[in-house]
Motif scaffolding. Structure first.
Motif, mmCIF file in Angstrom:
data_model
loop_
_atom_site.group_PDB
_atom_site.id
_atom_site.type_symbol
_atom_site.label_atom_id
_atom_site.label_comp_id
_atom_site.label_asym_id
_atom_site.label_seq_id
_atom_site.Cartn_x
_atom_site.Cartn_y
_atom_site.Cartn_z
ATOM 1 N N VAL A 131 2.175 -6.177 -3.120
ATOM 2 C CA VAL A 131 2.098 -4.922 -3.879
ATOM 3 C C VAL A 131 2.981 -3.859 -3.219
ATOM 4 C CG1 VAL A 131 0.552 -3.030 -4.514
ATOM 5 C CG2 VAL A 131 -0.140 -5.399 -4.898
ATOM 6 N N GLY A 132 2.930 -3.769 -1.900
ATOM 7 C CA GLY A 132 3.782 -2.807 -1.196
ATOM 8 C C GLY A 132 5.253 -3.097 -1.414
ATOM 9 N N PHE A 133 5.627 -4.373 -1.366
ATOM 10 C CA PHE A 133 7.020 -4.743 -1.581
ATOM 11 C C PHE A 133 7.484 -4.342 -2.971
ATOM 12 C CE2 PHE A 133 9.912 -8.091 -3.261
ATOM 13 C CZ PHE A 133 11.058 -7.677 -2.601
ATOM 14 N N VAL A 134 6.669 -4.624 -3.983
ATOM 15 C CA VAL A 134 7.059 -4.288 -5.358
ATOM 16 C C VAL A 134 7.174 -2.771 -5.525
ATOM 17 C CG1 VAL A 134 6.302 -4.346 -7.767
ATOM 18 C CG2 VAL A 134 6.163 -6.414 -6.375
ATOM 19 N N MET A 135 6.157 -2.034 -5.083
ATOM 20 C CA MET A 135 6.186 -0.573 -5.257
ATOM 21 C C MET A 135 7.352 0.065 -4.510
ATOM 22 S SD MET A 135 2.187 0.690 -5.245
ATOM 23 C CE MET A 135 2.164 0.745 -3.491
ATOM 24 N N LEU A 136 7.525 -0.294 -3.262
ATOM 25 C CA LEU A 136 8.572 0.328 -2.450
ATOM 26 C C LEU A 136 9.961 -0.094 -2.896
ATOM 27 C CD1 LEU A 136 6.706 -0.084 0.922
ATOM 28 C CD2 LEU A 136 7.243 2.092 -0.187
ATOM 29 N N SER A 137 10.108 -1.338 -3.311
ATOM 30 C CA SER A 137 11.411 -1.803 -3.802
ATOM 31 C C SER A 137 11.791 -1.110 -5.098
ATOM 32 C CB SER A 137 11.401 -3.314 -4.004
ATOM 33 O OG SER A 137 11.231 -3.975 -2.784
ATOM 34 N N VAL A 138 10.813 -0.959 -5.988
ATOM 35 C CA VAL A 138 11.089 -0.284 -7.255
ATOM 36 C C VAL A 138 11.463 1.178 -7.000
ATOM 37 C CG1 VAL A 138 10.012 0.547 -9.390
ATOM 38 C CG2 VAL A 138 9.741 -1.830 -8.711
ATOM 39 N N LEU A 139 10.733 1.856 -6.114
ATOM 40 C CA LEU A 139 11.060 3.252 -5.811
ATOM 41 C C LEU A 139 12.430 3.375 -5.149
ATOM 42 C CD1 LEU A 139 7.643 4.645 -4.550
ATOM 43 C CD2 LEU A 139 8.810 5.199 -6.679
ATOM 44 N N GLY A 140 12.735 2.489 -4.209
ATOM 45 C CA GLY A 140 14.024 2.530 -3.534
ATOM 46 C C GLY A 140 15.174 2.217 -4.477
ATOM 47 N N ALA A 141 15.017 1.164 -5.274
ATOM 48 C CA ALA A 141 16.075 0.804 -6.223
ATOM 49 C C ALA A 141 16.258 1.900 -7.270
ATOM 50 C CB ALA A 141 15.750 -0.536 -6.882
ATOM 51 N N ALA A 142 15.156 2.500 -7.716
ATOM 52 C CA ALA A 142 15.250 3.576 -8.710
ATOM 53 C C ALA A 142 15.957 4.792 -8.120
ATOM 54 C CB ALA A 142 13.863 3.957 -9.213
ATOM 55 N N ALA A 143 15.656 5.128 -6.880
ATOM 56 C CA ALA A 143 16.320 6.270 -6.242
ATOM 57 C C ALA A 143 17.820 6.034 -6.147
ATOM 58 C CB ALA A 143 15.738 6.520 -4.854
ATOM 59 N N ALA A 144 18.213 4.815 -5.777
ATOM 60 C CA ALA A 144 19.644 4.510 -5.638
ATOM 61 C C ALA A 144 20.331 4.421 -6.995
ATOM 62 C CB ALA A 144 19.827 3.207 -4.876
ATOM 63 N N ALA A 145 19.601 3.976 -8.023
ATOM 64 C CA ALA A 145 20.215 3.799 -9.336
ATOM 65 C C ALA A 145 20.258 5.103 -10.139
ATOM 66 C CB ALA A 145 19.460 2.734 -10.124
ATOM 67 N N ILE A 146 19.204 5.906 -10.074
ATOM 68 C CA ILE A 146 19.136 7.128 -10.886
ATOM 69 C C ILE A 146 20.008 8.228 -10.297
ATOM 70 C CG2 ILE A 146 17.612 8.976 -11.668
ATOM 71 C CD1 ILE A 146 15.405 6.852 -11.983
ATOM 72 N N GLY A 147 19.976 8.400 -8.992
ATOM 73 C CA GLY A 147 20.766 9.457 -8.357
ATOM 74 C C GLY A 147 21.541 8.925 -7.170
ATOM 75 N N GLY A 194 17.635 -0.356 -1.388
ATOM 76 C CA GLY A 194 16.259 -0.005 -1.737
ATOM 77 C C GLY A 194 15.327 -1.202 -1.691
ATOM 78 N N VAL A 195 15.799 -2.347 -2.174
ATOM 79 C CA VAL A 195 14.976 -3.562 -2.156
ATOM 80 C C VAL A 195 14.779 -4.041 -0.721
ATOM 81 C CG1 VAL A 195 14.871 -5.968 -2.891
ATOM 82 C CG2 VAL A 195 15.618 -4.220 -4.503
ATOM 83 N N ALA A 196 15.848 -4.015 0.086
ATOM 84 C CA ALA A 196 15.726 -4.424 1.489
ATOM 85 C C ALA A 196 14.775 -3.494 2.241
ATOM 86 C CB ALA A 196 17.095 -4.437 2.155
ATOM 87 N N GLY A 197 14.884 -2.197 1.983
ATOM 88 C CA GLY A 197 13.971 -1.245 2.613
ATOM 89 C C GLY A 197 12.536 -1.447 2.160
ATOM 90 N N GLY A 198 12.360 -1.769 0.877
ATOM 91 C CA GLY A 198 11.016 -2.068 0.375
ATOM 92 C C GLY A 198 10.408 -3.270 1.065
ATOM 93 N N LEU A 199 11.229 -4.283 1.309
ATOM 94 C CA LEU A 199 10.762 -5.480 2.011
ATOM 95 C C LEU A 199 10.346 -5.138 3.436
ATOM 96 C CD1 LEU A 199 10.442 -8.594 2.036
ATOM 97 C CD2 LEU A 199 12.794 -8.700 2.860
ATOM 98 N N LEU A 200 11.157 -4.349 4.124
ATOM 99 C CA LEU A 200 10.843 -3.993 5.507
ATOM 100 C C LEU A 200 9.646 -3.056 5.611
ATOM 101 C CD1 LEU A 200 14.481 -3.525 6.800
ATOM 102 C CD2 LEU A 200 12.923 -5.386 7.355
ATOM 103 N N LEU A 201 9.522 -2.115 4.681
ATOM 104 C CA LEU A 201 8.396 -1.175 4.732
ATOM 105 C C LEU A 201 7.087 -1.806 4.263
ATOM 106 C CD1 LEU A 201 10.076 2.118 3.476
ATOM 107 C CD2 LEU A 201 9.333 1.571 5.794
ATOM 108 N N ALA A 202 7.171 -2.918 3.546
ATOM 109 C CA ALA A 202 5.948 -3.602 3.114
ATOM 110 C C ALA A 202 5.223 -4.238 4.289
ATOM 111 C CB ALA A 202 6.281 -4.654 2.058
#
Length: 188
Positions: A46-62, A146-154
């Protein structure tokens, strides 16, 4: 001004993240519970999915905003941490104390909602920063960071009892950069 599609995507993302938290709170079998190993794996997933989505969204949107924020963290992490403590801990305490008055409640409720939104953006920035620190090579950020950071922060998030606290401490860095940027825009 963000586009309607970006705002709609952000709303959908928040709904999915909210449902993920509800799903993790449910027992696996009626009247039973999963073993501790399964709970750790579930928290990691769950942490990986949430953090990866937030990281990827941050990099993609702005992408330019995220790149600048990551560079600010890399240039002066102490300043980012200081602003994170101010925005993520001291301001919310002040706003909660302000709710003791009726007029203060009118100010503190929107303020706390704003800090919640800043926390979501800051968590995405932190995930990108962590991922970029590990796999970044040319100074720009991408959704892969963002996905790599999500994996590490999970990993710290999966630790029982203290995982959420550790993740909140780590994400104060991103929140500090976002909060400082908002303050500088407001004060100009």
């Amino acid at each position: 001004m963000p586009s309607k599609q970006a705002v709609s995507s952000l709303g959908s993302l928040l709904a999915v993240l909210g449902l993920a938290g509800v799903a993790t709170a449910q027992p696996t079998a009626p009247g039973g519970s999963a073993g501790p190993g399964f709970n750790i794996v579930l928290r990691f997933g769950v942490g990986f999915v949430m953090l990866s989505v937030l990281g990827a969204a941050a990099a993609a949107i702005g992408p330019s905003y995220t790149t600048n924020a990551v560079r600010e963290i890399q240039d002066d992490p102490g300043d980012a941490i200081g602003w994170g403590i101010l925005v993520g801990i001291l301001v919310p305490i002040g706003l909660v104390l302000l709710t003791l008055t009726i007029i203060g409640a009118l100010i503190s409720i929107p303020g706390l909602l704003l800090i919640g939104i800043l926390s979501i953006v800051g968590t995405g920035i932190t995930a990108v920063w962590v991922g970029n620190s590990v796999i970044g090579d040319d100074g720009t950020v991408s959704a892969t960071d963002g996905v790599a950071g999500g994996l590490l922060l999970a990993v710290p998030f999966a630790i029982p009892v203290v995982g959420g606290f550790l993740l909140n401490l780590i994400t104060l860095v991103g929140l500090g950069v976002v909060g400082r940027g908002l303050y500088e825009e407001w004060s100009d």
